[in-house]
Write a protein that holds these residues in place. Structure first.
Motif, mmCIF file in Angstrom:
data_model
loop_
_atom_site.group_PDB
_atom_site.id
_atom_site.type_symbol
_atom_site.label_atom_id
_atom_site.label_comp_id
_atom_site.label_asym_id
_atom_site.label_seq_id
_atom_site.Cartn_x
_atom_site.Cartn_y
_atom_site.Cartn_z
ATOM 1 N N HIS A 51 -6.261 -3.618 -9.717
ATOM 2 C CA HIS A 51 -6.046 -2.998 -8.501
ATOM 3 C C HIS A 51 -6.711 -1.720 -8.175
ATOM 4 O O HIS A 51 -7.503 -1.338 -8.993
ATOM 5 C CB HIS A 51 -4.594 -2.656 -8.681
ATOM 6 C CG HIS A 51 -4.008 -1.911 -7.435
ATOM 7 N ND1 HIS A 51 -4.243 -0.635 -6.678
ATOM 8 C CD2 HIS A 51 -3.002 -2.512 -6.581
ATOM 9 C CE1 HIS A 51 -3.231 -0.664 -5.675
ATOM 10 N NE2 HIS A 51 -2.748 -1.547 -5.859
ATOM 11 N N PRO A 52 -6.982 -1.406 -6.816
ATOM 12 C CA PRO A 52 -7.940 -0.136 -6.642
ATOM 13 C C PRO A 52 -7.630 1.040 -7.271
ATOM 14 O O PRO A 52 -8.224 1.874 -7.726
ATOM 15 C CB PRO A 52 -8.185 -0.134 -5.094
ATOM 16 C CG PRO A 52 -7.030 -1.158 -4.662
ATOM 17 C CD PRO A 52 -6.729 -2.027 -5.723
ATOM 18 N N HIS A 53 -6.115 1.235 -7.563
ATOM 19 C CA HIS A 53 -5.770 2.492 -8.262
ATOM 20 C C HIS A 53 -6.433 2.525 -9.619
ATOM 21 O O HIS A 53 -6.527 3.572 -10.021
ATOM 22 C CB HIS A 53 -4.261 2.338 -8.521
ATOM 23 C CG HIS A 53 -3.564 2.473 -7.052
ATOM 24 N ND1 HIS A 53 -3.949 3.139 -6.122
ATOM 25 C CD2 HIS A 53 -2.220 2.427 -7.078
ATOM 26 C CE1 HIS A 53 -3.050 3.246 -4.997
ATOM 27 N NE2 HIS A 53 -1.961 2.679 -5.571
ATOM 28 N N VAL A 94 -7.274 -14.613 -8.114
ATOM 29 C CA VAL A 94 -7.982 -13.308 -8.587
ATOM 30 C C VAL A 94 -7.260 -12.104 -7.742
ATOM 31 O O VAL A 94 -7.290 -12.110 -6.553
ATOM 32 C CB VAL A 94 -9.359 -13.206 -8.704
ATOM 33 C CG1 VAL A 94 -10.339 -12.009 -8.817
ATOM 34 C CG2 VAL A 94 -9.761 -14.284 -9.738
ATOM 35 N N GLY A 95 -6.755 -11.146 -8.509
ATOM 36 C CA GLY A 95 -6.234 -9.816 -7.983
ATOM 37 C C GLY A 95 -5.230 -9.470 -8.630
ATOM 38 O O GLY A 95 -4.694 -9.917 -9.538
ATOM 39 N N GLU A 96 -4.694 -8.450 -8.255
ATOM 40 C CA GLU A 96 -4.688 -7.692 -6.876
ATOM 41 C C GLU A 96 -6.037 -6.751 -6.900
ATOM 42 O O GLU A 96 -5.977 -5.917 -7.797
ATOM 43 C CB GLU A 96 -3.424 -6.887 -6.627
ATOM 44 C CG GLU A 96 -3.397 -6.064 -5.233
ATOM 45 C CD GLU A 96 -1.918 -5.421 -5.249
ATOM 46 O OE1 GLU A 96 -1.963 -4.717 -4.417
ATOM 47 O OE2 GLU A 96 -1.075 -5.522 -6.164
ATOM 48 N N THR A 97 -6.705 -6.943 -5.856
ATOM 49 C CA THR A 97 -7.939 -6.105 -5.897
ATOM 50 C C THR A 97 -8.102 -5.758 -4.157
ATOM 51 O O THR A 97 -7.410 -6.435 -3.466
ATOM 52 C CB THR A 97 -9.166 -6.828 -6.423
ATOM 53 O OG1 THR A 97 -10.218 -6.011 -6.076
ATOM 54 C CG2 THR A 97 -9.692 -8.233 -5.458
ATOM 55 N N GLY A 98 -9.014 -4.888 -4.169
ATOM 56 C CA GLY A 98 -9.325 -4.510 -2.752
ATOM 57 C C GLY A 98 -9.454 -2.878 -2.671
ATOM 58 O O GLY A 98 -10.292 -2.389 -3.510
ATOM 59 N N LEU A 99 -8.962 -2.317 -1.666
ATOM 60 C CA LEU A 99 -9.424 -0.850 -1.608
ATOM 61 C C LEU A 99 -8.160 0.059 -1.043
ATOM 62 O O LEU A 99 -7.441 -0.565 -0.254
ATOM 63 C CB LEU A 99 -10.396 -0.544 -0.503
ATOM 64 C CG LEU A 99 -11.921 -1.327 -0.611
ATOM 65 C CD1 LEU A 99 -12.639 -0.974 0.561
ATOM 66 C CD2 LEU A 99 -12.247 -0.847 -1.902
ATOM 67 N N GLY A 113 -0.747 -9.085 -11.144
ATOM 68 C CA GLY A 113 -1.424 -8.663 -12.139
ATOM 69 C C GLY A 113 -2.213 -7.328 -11.423
ATOM 70 O O GLY A 113 -3.167 -7.611 -10.501
ATOM 71 N N VAL A 114 -2.016 -5.890 -12.064
ATOM 72 C CA VAL A 114 -2.467 -4.859 -11.390
ATOM 73 C C VAL A 114 -3.877 -4.138 -12.012
ATOM 74 O O VAL A 114 -4.418 -3.299 -11.669
ATOM 75 C CB VAL A 114 -1.631 -3.811 -10.870
ATOM 76 C CG1 VAL A 114 -0.709 -4.463 -9.852
ATOM 77 C CG2 VAL A 114 -0.826 -3.244 -12.110
ATOM 78 N N ASN A 115 -3.980 -4.381 -13.272
ATOM 79 C CA ASN A 115 -4.779 -3.937 -14.253
ATOM 80 C C ASN A 115 -4.771 -5.279 -15.505
ATOM 81 O O ASN A 115 -4.233 -6.034 -15.325
ATOM 82 C CB ASN A 115 -4.658 -2.573 -14.757
ATOM 83 C CG ASN A 115 -3.211 -2.399 -15.528
ATOM 84 O OD1 ASN A 115 -3.079 -3.379 -16.300
ATOM 85 N ND2 ASN A 115 -2.760 -1.258 -15.330
ATOM 86 N N VAL A 127 5.267 -10.479 -6.593
ATOM 87 C CA VAL A 127 6.149 -9.824 -7.443
ATOM 88 C C VAL A 127 5.661 -9.066 -8.753
ATOM 89 O O VAL A 127 5.301 -9.680 -9.531
ATOM 90 C CB VAL A 127 7.695 -10.705 -7.647
ATOM 91 C CG1 VAL A 127 7.183 -11.975 -8.399
ATOM 92 C CG2 VAL A 127 8.530 -10.041 -8.407
ATOM 93 N N ASN A 128 5.894 -7.853 -8.938
ATOM 94 C CA ASN A 128 5.494 -7.158 -10.008
ATOM 95 C C ASN A 128 6.647 -7.271 -11.164
ATOM 96 O O ASN A 128 7.175 -6.159 -11.535
ATOM 97 C CB ASN A 128 5.396 -5.625 -9.786
ATOM 98 C CG ASN A 128 4.238 -5.437 -8.682
ATOM 99 O OD1 ASN A 128 3.086 -5.636 -8.899
ATOM 100 N ND2 ASN A 128 4.735 -5.458 -7.339
ATOM 101 N N LEU A 129 6.859 -8.542 -11.712
ATOM 102 C CA LEU A 129 7.923 -8.783 -12.542
ATOM 103 C C LEU A 129 7.631 -8.066 -14.029
ATOM 104 O O LEU A 129 8.831 -7.938 -14.861
ATOM 105 C CB LEU A 129 8.034 -10.200 -12.847
ATOM 106 C CG LEU A 129 9.737 -10.627 -13.172
ATOM 107 C CD1 LEU A 129 10.703 -10.050 -12.189
ATOM 108 C CD2 LEU A 129 9.779 -12.273 -13.308
ATOM 109 N N THR A 130 6.588 -7.700 -14.278
ATOM 110 C CA THR A 130 6.183 -6.925 -15.526
ATOM 111 C C THR A 130 6.568 -5.609 -15.583
ATOM 112 O O THR A 130 6.267 -4.988 -16.523
ATOM 113 C CB THR A 130 5.053 -7.252 -16.270
ATOM 114 O OG1 THR A 130 3.902 -6.939 -15.354
ATOM 115 C CG2 THR A 130 4.794 -8.805 -16.138
#
Length: 266
Positions: A68-70, A95-100, A41-43, A11-14
């Motif tokens: 995040h890949p973005h 650890v993440g969100e990470t990927g492609l 966490g995305v960045n 959940v992206n609560l922030t």
């Protein structure tokens, strides 16, 4: 039906869409039976915010920290050091969100691959699970994950929207699967809906990915179509129906799997 032990693993609560009423959103979630939330966490900045927010309610919330890949074009040696410091805080459980993500390509693909591999190395060194994203990048995603999988303690592909081929490849790598409200979307979720019955029960977790991916099985969608963790029962019920399982059984199994995967108390 009222549930009493739902865990929302993503959940992206922030997110800014919750700025006006975040406390009320949290209260609605607990009233709906959500007893645990993993804040995404995305960045680095959002990861810091997620960790800080999780620390205010440690019995209810934990966080991931990653890029995040973005945002992969922001990855650097200083970013790696900052991430390493973040994951040492007690509320961080992955650890993440990470990927492609080759669908939107907000960062160059070479940067995405480099940031993904580097974060897998950090997770392996710290022995933390990883919280992964993949969209339209199956071959490169699986190749990089295969290279690092043996060193990682646990892996979840969150917001799985793939087909049976991707599911089978992920299961062969002992990857857990996160299912969102995409499963309730009969317009674009057909492949996912066919896959859901074949996900092993001990690999299956549920999430909202709020404020995104509002479930289409809500009886009365909110005016601004914002998703929130209090809508997790609708994801649960859609998954249970596709698997021909009772919702109460699925609550218990997904909660147990989530606690085991993220090493949550209880």
């Amino acid at each position: 039906m009222q549930y009493n032990d739902l865990i929302d693993i993503g959940v992206n609560l922030t997110h800014a869409r919750f700025n006006a009423d975040r406390d009320a959103v949290i209260e609605r979630a607990t009233a709906a039976g959500v007893t645990g939330m993993i804040l995404t966490g995305v960045n680095l900045a959002e990861s810091e915010s997620a960790v800080t927010l999780a620390e205010t309610r440690p019995a209810l919330m934990h966080a991931t920290a990653g890029v995040h890949p973005h945002h992969a074009d922001q990855w650097s040696s200083p970013a790696a050091r900052s991430l390493q410091a973040l994951i040492e805080r007690p509320s961080v459980v992955a650890v993440g969100e990470t990927g492609l993500d080759y669908n939107r390509d907000f960062s160059p693909r070479s940067d995405q691959r480099a940031a993904f591999a580097a974060q897998l190395e950090i997770a392996a060194a710290s022995q933390l699970p990883v919280f992964l994203h993949q969209r339209d990048a199956e071959a490169d995603f699986l190749a990089i994950l295969r290279e690092h999988r043996a060193a990682l303690p646990a892996v979840v592909l969150h917001c799985f929207t793939g087909d049976r081929t991707l599911l089978e490849a992920c299961l062969a790598l002992d990857v857990h699967i996160g299912i969102t409200g995409w499963v309730a979307d009969d317009r674009r979720g057909a492949e996912l809906r066919r896959c859901v019955p074949d996900i092993p029960l001990d690999r299956l977790m549920i999430e909202t990915d709020a404020p995104f991916l509002l479930p289409r099985n809500l009886p009365e969608p909110p005016a601004k179509r914002r998703n929130e963790p209090g809508f997790l029962p609708h994801v649960l019920e859609a998954v249970a129906a596709l698997r021909d399982e009772s919702a109460s059984h699925l609550v218990a199994s997904t909660a147990a799997t989530s606690r085991r995967f993220f090493r949550l108390p209880g």
